[in-house]
Write a protein that holds these residues in place. Structure first.
Motif, PDB file in Angstrom:
ATOM      1  N   LEU A 121       0.839  -1.101  -0.019  1.00 16.62           N
ATOM      2  CA  LEU A 121      -0.155   0.036  -0.126  1.00 16.62           C
ATOM      3  C   LEU A 121       0.797   1.306   0.204  1.00 16.62           C
ATOM      4  O   LEU A 121       0.309   2.502  -0.075  1.00 16.62           O
ATOM      5  N   HIS A 122       2.332   1.149   0.320  1.00 14.83           N
ATOM      6  CA  HIS A 122       2.876   2.265   0.272  1.00 14.83           C
ATOM      7  C   HIS A 122       2.831   3.254  -0.783  1.00 14.83           C
ATOM      8  O   HIS A 122       2.864   4.591  -0.733  1.00 14.83           O
TER       9      HIS A 122
ATOM     10  N   HIS B  38      -8.860  -2.902   0.756  1.00 15.32           N
ATOM     11  CA  HIS B  38      -7.851  -3.922   0.889  1.00 15.32           C
ATOM     12  C   HIS B  38      -8.228  -4.876   2.228  1.00 15.32           C
ATOM     13  O   HIS B  38      -7.304  -5.591   2.368  1.00 15.32           O
ATOM     14  N   GLY B  39      -9.117  -4.600   2.777  1.00 14.93           N
ATOM     15  CA  GLY B  39      -9.739  -5.663   3.787  1.00 14.93           C
ATOM     16  C   GLY B  39      -8.971  -5.506   5.214  1.00 14.93           C
ATOM     17  O   GLY B  39      -8.791  -6.366   5.709  1.00 14.93           O
ATOM     18  N   ILE B  40      -8.304  -4.403   5.293  1.00 18.46           N
ATOM     19  CA  ILE B  40      -7.496  -3.911   6.377  1.00 18.46           C
ATOM     20  C   ILE B  40      -8.399  -3.635   7.465  1.00 18.46           C
ATOM     21  O   ILE B  40      -8.940  -2.519   7.746  1.00 18.46           O
ATOM     22  N   ALA B  41      -8.580  -4.478   8.790  1.00 15.49           N
ATOM     23  CA  ALA B  41      -9.522  -3.958   9.650  1.00 15.49           C
ATOM     24  C   ALA B  41      -8.640  -2.976  10.656  1.00 15.49           C
ATOM     25  O   ALA B  41      -7.675  -3.132  11.176  1.00 15.49           O
ATOM     26  N   PHE B  42      -9.523  -1.974  10.896  1.00 17.25           N
ATOM     27  CA  PHE B  42      -8.992  -1.160  11.940  1.00 17.25           C
ATOM     28  C   PHE B  42     -10.049  -0.419  12.715  1.00 17.25           C
ATOM     29  O   PHE B  42     -11.225  -0.521  12.523  1.00 17.25           O
ATOM     30  N   ALA B  43      -9.846   0.391  13.792  1.00 16.97           N
ATOM     31  CA  ALA B  43     -10.518   1.215  14.499  1.00 16.97           C
ATOM     32  C   ALA B  43      -9.987   2.591  14.917  1.00 16.97           C
ATOM     33  O   ALA B  43      -8.627   2.657  14.937  1.00 16.97           O
TER      34      ALA B  43
END
Length: 190
Positions: free
Chosen positions: A115-116, A133-138
């Motif tokens: 992703l950079h 991109h399906g990256i889980a975050f909060a």
């Protein structure tokens, strides 16, 4: 969420350290930000700021469509990529209405190397890029704040100088607690 600060008395210092230098790069003096509790946020603004989800996705839902990003300034070192940007609605002829002014400091080692390039290009808002991109975050809001629009905020937020604006300082983390970025987000309108 009950209060405006999540990390104690250092929130104002962290806010100033992230926002101030970038405001100067954009031609203004560091803005005077007053830390406020969440319940002091205006009713129209609070749902946009007082949450733990993606700010990009929240704003896309609020403005009923995808958002574009316009990079105002950026810098990179070995471990961080920092940028000041405006998120805006999309219109047929380019930039639409500004809906967020942001300064984001991304921890490059914590983000997938694939992703950079996209992060550097700043063609897609950070939250949308992670979601796609399906990256889980909060988001972990650390403080909410109020400031009056100066020349920088007026120009990039398309508001009158002196307009009261509200924002938040947050940390974006993975479910495992890895910090992806620190971000200041200011909404010029609701």
């Amino acid at each position: 969420m009950a209060d405006g600060m999540r990390s104690g008395g250092d929130a104002a210092a962290r806010l100033a350290a992230l926002l101030g230098p970038w405001w100067q790069r954009l031609g203004g003096e560091p803005p005077a930000c007053a830390i406020v509790p969440a319940d002091a946020l205006p009713a129209a603004v609070r749902p946009l700021l007082d949450h733990t989800g993606s700010m990009t996705l929240r704003l896309e839902a609020h403005w009923a469509g995808p958002l574009g990003v316009r990079r105002l300034a950026h810098a990179e070192d070995a471990d961080t990529l920092t940028r000041a940007s405006v998120l805006h609605t999309l219109s047929g002829d380019g930039d639409g209405t500004p809906v967020e002014l942001a300064v984001i400091r991304m921890a490059l080692p914590a983000l997938p190397a694939a992703l950079h390039g996209a992060l550097r290009a700043a063609a897609v808002p950070f939250g949308r890029l992670l979601a796609d991109h399906g990256i889980a975050f909060a988001a972990e809001p650390l403080a909410f704040f109020r400031l009056e629009a100066d020349a920088v905020a007026a120009e990039h937020g398309a508001v009158e100088p002196g307009t009261p604006l509200y924002g938040r300082l947050s940390r974006i983390v993975t479910p495992g607690g890895v910090t992806l970025c620190d971000v200041v987000e200011i909404v010029p309108r609701a």
